[in-house]
Scaffold this motif. Structure first.
Motif: not given
Ligand SMILES: Nc1ncnc2c1ncn2[C@@H]1O[C@H](COP(=O)(O)OP(=O)(O)O)[C@@H](O)[C@H]1O
Ligand SMILES: [Mg+2]
Lengths: 255, 258
Positions: A4, A90-91, B80, B103-104, B154-155, B151-152, B99, B107-108, A81-83, B84, B90-92
């Motif tokens: 991570r 996420y974990p 996980s 990425f997320y 995906l979990k 993104q929600v 991508e 993280l999982l 930007k609240r990212t 939310f 608000y994403l990159y």
């Protein structure tokens, strides 16, 4: 966990790749290094020493600029930007987030530092200078100071506003080059409190003098034995402490 | 079984000097049950986002308590299981849809084929598979919202927390999101969402709670709430919109049903 942190640092590097400050810094470093080649005539007989002097200062300065402007905005940008909302649901532990950012800036600084170093070494060897081991050590030590600097900037960014953080970090960085002076000053002070404060302070700011080998290099004297190892250890310990403080500041922060 | 339980949950935002500034949420007592769709209603500024952020551990209570699946909201093992979707997505912005989800997914702890399969599946559900290589900065508002939902999903979460999931969307986009929410319920997922639109809650929710100025002024199953006591004889079901406005105006907690 390692995975991570790695993922987070990669995304940080990816984001930084678009930042103009990197390219501008490298561009200006290139210009100054080239110009120093032209002006070697003002120091006849010491052309290489002159170029080495200018080159190392330039690399260190622009590396610092990159570290300062990128690292000071990583975490504030995620909050603005609240990212960070999504990432933290996420974990991801908060210390992983911070370490990801630190490793990210380490990577970006490593890339740009290597690039500027290559430019410098190329120009130097084209001008007839020898690329000695000591020069490589000096470049590695500069990278060490940049890492320490980045960690301070990241720490400041978790609880200071960007402008104050930039001022504060630069202040620390400059004082880091004056630790011996501050310590001597403290020892000579009359009042017990100010004496204690100055000496204490001289241990808080990073001892960057330790990394300063340019003067020796320029006059051609040998570097102290084991300097790479001792600086490496110092940087490690200092950065770990700063990162722990960052964690304490950031962990309780609402986003 | 309750998935989320809050006890006297209160949030007072402080200013820079630590002085109280806004009392955004006052003594919220709420239980969200497993498998239900719960709608948190209230006008703008009533404390909906604050309540959701407290439940996710993004901000911390001034007083009171919140537990999620019996754990404090910052517990890493919950992350996980809970998806939310923030108020705006608000994403990159420099990543594209694939991508972003990769990425997320990483993280999982997902990787390789499993990760790719899940990314493909989710992009299909939210209908972004054709624009998956376009960077998010070029996305329209509706596409961004779908990405937020992706993104929600995906979990494959047990609990979805969606903050104003349909705000700013055209009726078709909003309808598609509602369909996804209904599908989630069918699969046994608990959904908690906030909205300031009543028409949104009506067809979806099993239960609703209405927040007004940080206070929960009414809560219960929709069918119960609509039975207005003094009109029982006539058995006329009030229209929801009227009920909403009247409840807020009277700040009447008399038919607070648990
Ligand atoms: N970070 C913050 N600092 C200070 N006040 C805030 C903050 N976030 C929200 N508020 C205030 O708290 C109240 C509730 O806001 P919010 O929870 O966002 O409402 P809603 O989501 O229902 O529109 C509002 O008065 C808002 O101005
Ligand atoms: Mg809101």
């Amino acid at each position: 966990m390692i995975q991570r942190i790695f993922t987070l640092s990669l995304i940080t590097i990816k984001e930084s790749i678009n930042k103009k400050v990197i390219y501008l810094s490298i561009f200006f470093a290139l210009i100054i290094i080239l110009v120093s080649r032209i002006f070697t005539s003002i120091t006849p007989g010491a052309e290489i020493a002159f170029m080495t002097d200018i080159g190392l200062v330039t690399i260190s300065f622009f590396g610092g600029m990159i570290a300062l402007f990128l690292a000071s905005d990583f975490i504030p940008d995620e909050i603005r930007k609240r990212t960070i909302y999504t990432v933290l649901t996420y974990p991801v532990r908060r210390f992983e987030f911070i370490l990801g950012k630190f490793l990210g800036i380490s990577g970006v600084v490593l890339l740009s530092h290597s690039l500027m170093s290559l430019i410098f070494l190329a120009v130097l060897s084209l001008s007839g200078g020898a690329i000695k081991g000591d020069l490589m050590i000096a470049l590695a030590l500069i990278y060490g100071t940049l890492l320490i600097f980045s960690s301070i900037v990241i720490m400041g960014s978790t609880f200071l506003s960007p402008l104050i953080n930039i001022v504060f970090s630069l202040f620390f960085y400059l004082l880091g080059h004056l630790v011996t002076y501050i310590r001597h000053l403290g020892e000579r002070m009359e009042g017990a409190f100010i004496k204690f404060f100055l000496i204490f302070f001289s241990y808080i700011v990073p001892d960057l003098e330790r990394f300063e080998v340019k003067d020796k290099l320029v006059v051609g004297s040998a570097l102290p034995i084991g300097i790479t190892g001792s600086c490496f250890l110092y940087a490690m310990v200092y950065i770990v402490c700063v990162m722990m403080l960052t964690y304490v500041a950031f962990n309780e922060r609402e986003v | 079984m309750s998935i989320i339980k809050t006890e006297n949950l209160t949030k007072v935002y402080k200013d820079f000097w630590g002085r109280p500034k806004t009392r955004a949420l006052s003594e919220l007592n709420l239980e969200i049950h497993k498998g239900e769709i719960f709608g948190l209603l209230g006008p703008n500024g009533s404390g909906k986002t604050t309540a959701l952020k407290l439940m996710l551990g993004l901000i911390f209570p001034t007083t009171g308590k919140v537990s999620v699946m019996g754990k404090p909201p910052r517990d890493i093992s919950l992350k996980s299981k809970i998806g939310f979707m923030p108020e705006e997505s608000y994403l990159y912005r420099f990543l594209n849809a694939s991508e972003t989800l990769c990425f997320y997914g990483q993280l999982l702890g997902l990787k390789g084929k499993e990760l790719n399969n899940r990314v493909d599946r989710v992009l299909n559900i939210v209908g972004l598979d054709r624009v998956r290589t376009q960077p998010l900065r070029e996305y329209s508002k509706g596409m961004s919202r779908r990405m937020g939902l992706a993104q929600v999903l995906l979990k494959e979460p047990e609990l979805c927390v969606l903050d104003e999931p349909t705000i700013g969307l055209d009726p078709i986009g909003a309808g598609e999101i509602k369909d996804i929410i209904q599908q989630l319920k069918k699969e046994g997922t608990t959904v908690l969402f906030s909205t300031h639109l009543l028409s949104e809650a009506e067809p979806l929710c099993d239960r609703i709670g209405i927040l007004y100025e940080g206070r929960l002024i009414t809560m219960g199953a929709l069918t119960d709430l609509l039975e207005v006591k003094d009109e029982v004889e006539v058995k006329v079901r009030e229209k929801l919109e009227e009920f909403y406005i009247r409840t807020i105006k009277n700040r009447d907690t008399s038919h607070f049903s648990k």
